[in-house]
Design a protein around this motif. Structure first.
Motif, PDB file in Angstrom:
ATOM      1  N   ALA A 152       0.845  -1.188   0.000  1.00  0.00           N
ATOM      2  CA  ALA A 152       0.000   0.000   0.000  1.00  0.00           C
ATOM      3  C   ALA A 152       0.887   1.247   0.000  1.00  0.00           C
ATOM      4  CB  ALA A 152      -0.896  -0.001   1.245  1.00  0.00           C
ATOM      5  N   ASP A 153       0.320   2.368  -0.371  1.00  0.00           N
ATOM      6  CA  ASP A 153       1.062   3.630  -0.327  1.00  0.00           C
ATOM      7  C   ASP A 153       1.572   3.913   1.086  1.00  0.00           C
ATOM      8  OD1 ASP A 153       0.832   4.207  -3.039  1.00  0.00           O
ATOM      9  OD2 ASP A 153      -1.044   5.317  -2.773  1.00  0.00           O
ATOM     10  N   ALA A 154       0.820   3.514   2.094  1.00  0.00           N
ATOM     11  CA  ALA A 154       1.219   3.748   3.485  1.00  0.00           C
ATOM     12  C   ALA A 154       2.503   3.001   3.844  1.00  0.00           C
ATOM     13  CB  ALA A 154       0.094   3.326   4.427  1.00  0.00           C
ATOM     14  N   ASP A 155       2.827   1.952   3.110  1.00  0.00           N
ATOM     15  CA  ASP A 155       4.047   1.196   3.396  1.00  0.00           C
ATOM     16  C   ASP A 155       5.310   2.019   3.129  1.00  0.00           C
ATOM     17  OD1 ASP A 155       2.861  -1.152   4.362  1.00  0.00           O
ATOM     18  OD2 ASP A 155       2.511  -1.880   2.325  1.00  0.00           O
ATOM     19  N   VAL A 156       5.211   3.024   2.278  1.00  0.00           N
ATOM     20  CA  VAL A 156       6.360   3.910   2.049  1.00  0.00           C
ATOM     21  C   VAL A 156       6.741   4.585   3.367  1.00  0.00           C
ATOM     22  CG1 VAL A 156       7.167   5.979   0.832  1.00  0.00           C
ATOM     23  CG2 VAL A 156       5.786   4.269  -0.380  1.00  0.00           C
ATOM     24  N   ALA A 157       5.752   5.072   4.098  1.00  0.00           N
ATOM     25  CA  ALA A 157       6.012   5.719   5.392  1.00  0.00           C
ATOM     26  C   ALA A 157       6.512   4.714   6.425  1.00  0.00           C
ATOM     27  CB  ALA A 157       4.745   6.415   5.895  1.00  0.00           C
ATOM     28  N   VAL A 158       5.987   3.491   6.374  1.00  0.00           N
ATOM     29  CA  VAL A 158       6.434   2.455   7.312  1.00  0.00           C
ATOM     30  C   VAL A 158       7.918   2.153   7.085  1.00  0.00           C
ATOM     31  CG1 VAL A 158       6.166   0.045   8.025  1.00  0.00           C
ATOM     32  CG2 VAL A 158       4.141   1.451   7.592  1.00  0.00           C
ATOM     33  N   VAL A 159       8.312   2.022   5.826  1.00  0.00           N
ATOM     34  CA  VAL A 159       9.719   1.752   5.515  1.00  0.00           C
ATOM     35  C   VAL A 159      10.585   2.917   5.983  1.00  0.00           C
ATOM     36  CG1 VAL A 159      11.399   1.396   3.647  1.00  0.00           C
ATOM     37  CG2 VAL A 159       9.207   0.169   3.625  1.00  0.00           C
ATOM     38  N   ARG A 160      10.118   4.127   5.812  1.00  0.00           N
ATOM     39  CA  ARG A 160      10.858   5.309   6.290  1.00  0.00           C
ATOM     40  C   ARG A 160      11.071   5.209   7.797  1.00  0.00           C
ATOM     41  NH1 ARG A 160       9.438   9.763   8.836  1.00  0.00           N
ATOM     42  NH2 ARG A 160      10.741  11.593   8.670  1.00  0.00           N
ATOM     43  N   ARG A 161      10.010   4.871   8.536  1.00  0.00           N
ATOM     44  CA  ARG A 161      10.134   4.734   9.992  1.00  0.00           C
ATOM     45  C   ARG A 161      11.129   3.640  10.351  1.00  0.00           C
ATOM     46  NH1 ARG A 161       4.303   4.189  10.107  1.00  0.00           N
ATOM     47  NH2 ARG A 161       3.558   6.273   9.663  1.00  0.00           N
ATOM     48  N   ILE A 162      11.052   2.516   9.666  1.00  0.00           N
ATOM     49  CA  ILE A 162      11.974   1.404   9.927  1.00  0.00           C
ATOM     50  C   ILE A 162      13.407   1.863   9.733  1.00  0.00           C
ATOM     51  CG2 ILE A 162      12.758  -0.856   9.088  1.00  0.00           C
ATOM     52  CD1 ILE A 162       9.741  -1.406   8.385  1.00  0.00           C
TER      53      ILE A 162
ATOM     54  N   GLY B  11      18.596   3.283  11.971  1.00  0.00           N
ATOM     55  CA  GLY B  11      19.660   4.271  12.076  1.00  0.00           C
ATOM     56  C   GLY B  11      19.875   4.763  13.503  1.00  0.00           C
ATOM     57  N   ALA B  12      18.844   4.618  14.333  1.00  0.00           N
ATOM     58  CA  ALA B  12      18.949   5.010  15.740  1.00  0.00           C
ATOM     59  C   ALA B  12      19.556   3.895  16.588  1.00  0.00           C
ATOM     60  CB  ALA B  12      17.579   5.400  16.288  1.00  0.00           C
ATOM     61  N   GLY B  13      19.935   2.796  15.929  1.00  0.00           N
ATOM     62  CA  GLY B  13      20.604   1.720  16.655  1.00  0.00           C
ATOM     63  C   GLY B  13      19.696   0.628  17.170  1.00  0.00           C
ATOM     64  N   LEU B  14      18.429   0.667  16.810  1.00  0.00           N
ATOM     65  CA  LEU B  14      17.511  -0.378  17.248  1.00  0.00           C
ATOM     66  C   LEU B  14      17.609  -1.568  16.301  1.00  0.00           C
ATOM     67  CD1 LEU B  14      14.409   1.854  18.017  1.00  0.00           C
ATOM     68  CD2 LEU B  14      16.104   1.014  19.636  1.00  0.00           C
ATOM     69  N   ASN B  15      17.423  -2.763  16.837  1.00  0.00           N
ATOM     70  CA  ASN B  15      17.404  -3.941  15.969  1.00  0.00           C
ATOM     71  C   ASN B  15      15.965  -4.231  15.546  1.00  0.00           C
ATOM     72  OD1 ASN B  15      16.109  -5.632  17.951  1.00  0.00           O
ATOM     73  ND2 ASN B  15      18.094  -5.921  18.946  1.00  0.00           N
ATOM     74  N   THR B  16      15.799  -5.154  14.631  1.00  0.00           N
ATOM     75  CA  THR B  16      14.464  -5.393  14.074  1.00  0.00           C
ATOM     76  C   THR B  16      13.484  -5.918  15.116  1.00  0.00           C
ATOM     77  OG1 THR B  16      15.171  -7.562  13.245  1.00  0.00           O
ATOM     78  CG2 THR B  16      15.235  -5.698  11.689  1.00  0.00           C
ATOM     79  N   ALA B  17      13.955  -6.687  16.096  1.00  0.00           N
ATOM     80  CA  ALA B  17      13.050  -7.171  17.154  1.00  0.00           C
ATOM     81  C   ALA B  17      12.532  -5.992  17.976  1.00  0.00           C
ATOM     82  CB  ALA B  17      13.767  -8.182  18.041  1.00  0.00           C
ATOM     83  N   GLN B  18      13.408  -5.049  18.284  1.00  0.00           N
ATOM     84  CA  GLN B  18      12.981  -3.863  19.023  1.00  0.00           C
ATOM     85  C   GLN B  18      12.028  -3.021  18.189  1.00  0.00           C
ATOM     86  OE1 GLN B  18      17.050  -2.604  19.619  1.00  0.00           O
ATOM     87  NE2 GLN B  18      16.886  -2.863  21.836  1.00  0.00           N
ATOM     88  N   ILE B  19      12.339  -2.893  16.915  1.00  0.00           N
ATOM     89  CA  ILE B  19      11.481  -2.098  16.023  1.00  0.00           C
ATOM     90  C   ILE B  19      10.097  -2.719  15.921  1.00  0.00           C
ATOM     91  CG2 ILE B  19      11.166  -1.298  13.644  1.00  0.00           C
ATOM     92  CD1 ILE B  19      14.248  -1.009  13.528  1.00  0.00           C
ATOM     93  N   LEU B  20      10.041  -4.034  15.815  1.00  0.00           N
ATOM     94  CA  LEU B  20       8.751  -4.721  15.735  1.00  0.00           C
ATOM     95  C   LEU B  20       7.897  -4.397  16.953  1.00  0.00           C
ATOM     96  CD1 LEU B  20       6.897  -6.738  14.298  1.00  0.00           C
ATOM     97  CD2 LEU B  20       8.073  -8.561  15.535  1.00  0.00           C
ATOM     98  N   GLU B  21       8.545  -4.321  18.100  1.00  0.00           N
ATOM     99  CA  GLU B  21       7.834  -4.046  19.343  1.00  0.00           C
ATOM    100  C   GLU B  21       7.335  -2.610  19.417  1.00  0.00           C
ATOM    101  OE1 GLU B  21       8.949  -3.925  24.053  1.00  0.00           O
ATOM    102  OE2 GLU B  21       9.933  -5.420  22.810  1.00  0.00           O
ATOM    103  N   ILE B  22       8.146  -1.665  18.951  1.00  0.00           N
ATOM    104  CA  ILE B  22       7.778  -0.254  19.144  1.00  0.00           C
ATOM    105  C   ILE B  22       7.123   0.403  17.930  1.00  0.00           C
ATOM    106  CG2 ILE B  22       9.623   0.018  20.834  1.00  0.00           C
ATOM    107  CD1 ILE B  22      11.066   1.754  18.745  1.00  0.00           C
ATOM    108  N   LEU B  23       7.216  -0.213  16.779  1.00  0.00           N
ATOM    109  CA  LEU B  23       6.688   0.409  15.556  1.00  0.00           C
ATOM    110  C   LEU B  23       5.225   0.849  15.686  1.00  0.00           C
ATOM    111  CD1 LEU B  23       7.714   1.252  12.784  1.00  0.00           C
ATOM    112  CD2 LEU B  23       7.007  -0.967  11.914  1.00  0.00           C
ATOM    113  N   PRO B  24       4.368   0.045  16.332  1.00  0.00           N
ATOM    114  CA  PRO B  24       2.978   0.506  16.472  1.00  0.00           C
ATOM    115  C   PRO B  24       2.817   1.748  17.346  1.00  0.00           C
ATOM    116  CG  PRO B  24       3.145  -1.860  16.866  1.00  0.00           C
ATOM    117  CD  PRO B  24       4.545  -1.324  16.799  1.00  0.00           C
TER     118      PRO B  24
END
Length: 120
Positions: free
Chosen positions: A39-49, A54-67
């Motif tokens: 979806a178009d909204a996924d562009v913003a999600v990828v930006r956040r990821i 870049g802030a030093g978080l790993n993907t497990a941490q990102i999965l937890e905090i992304l919402p």
């Protein structure tokens, strides 16, 4: 949009986008053909990821905090109060790592200085 279009729009490789999906960070729809549909909204999600990586978080941490991350006028803002404590802990770990690296660098500087003095 298909994965190639998302890659072009975000500047992120298709391989990275597949990895984000494997980690649960992106959940594209699947067409009957098996192709991913973003979806178009996924562009913003990828930006956040990317910002969070870049802030030093790993993907497990990102999965937890992304919402709990809100994008307000181009700035990422935590929307869950408990999230800030975790981010502070992450920052403190980075500060500790920086201190250790500075100490290591000082040791190297000492060794380099000793070598230069000995070669005179």
């Amino acid at each position: 949009m298909r994965i190639g279009e998302l890659a072009r729009r975000t500047g992120v490789s298709e391989r990275a986008l597949r990895y984000y999906e494997e980690q649960g960070l992106l959940t594209p729809q699947r067409r009957p053909s098996g192709y991913r549909a973003y979806a178009d909204a996924d562009v913003a999600v990828v930006r956040r990821i990317r910002i969070l990586l870049g802030a030093g978080l790993n993907t497990a941490q990102i999965l937890e905090i992304l919402p709990c991350i809100v994008d307000e006028d181009g700035w990422l803002t935590p929307d869950c109060p408990e999230l800030v404590d975790g981010l502070v802990r992450q920052r403190n770990r980075i500060d500790e790592a920086i201190g250790e690296l500075k100490a290591t660098r000082a040791n190297l500087d000492t060794l380099i200085g000793a070598e230069r003095r000995a070669s005179r």
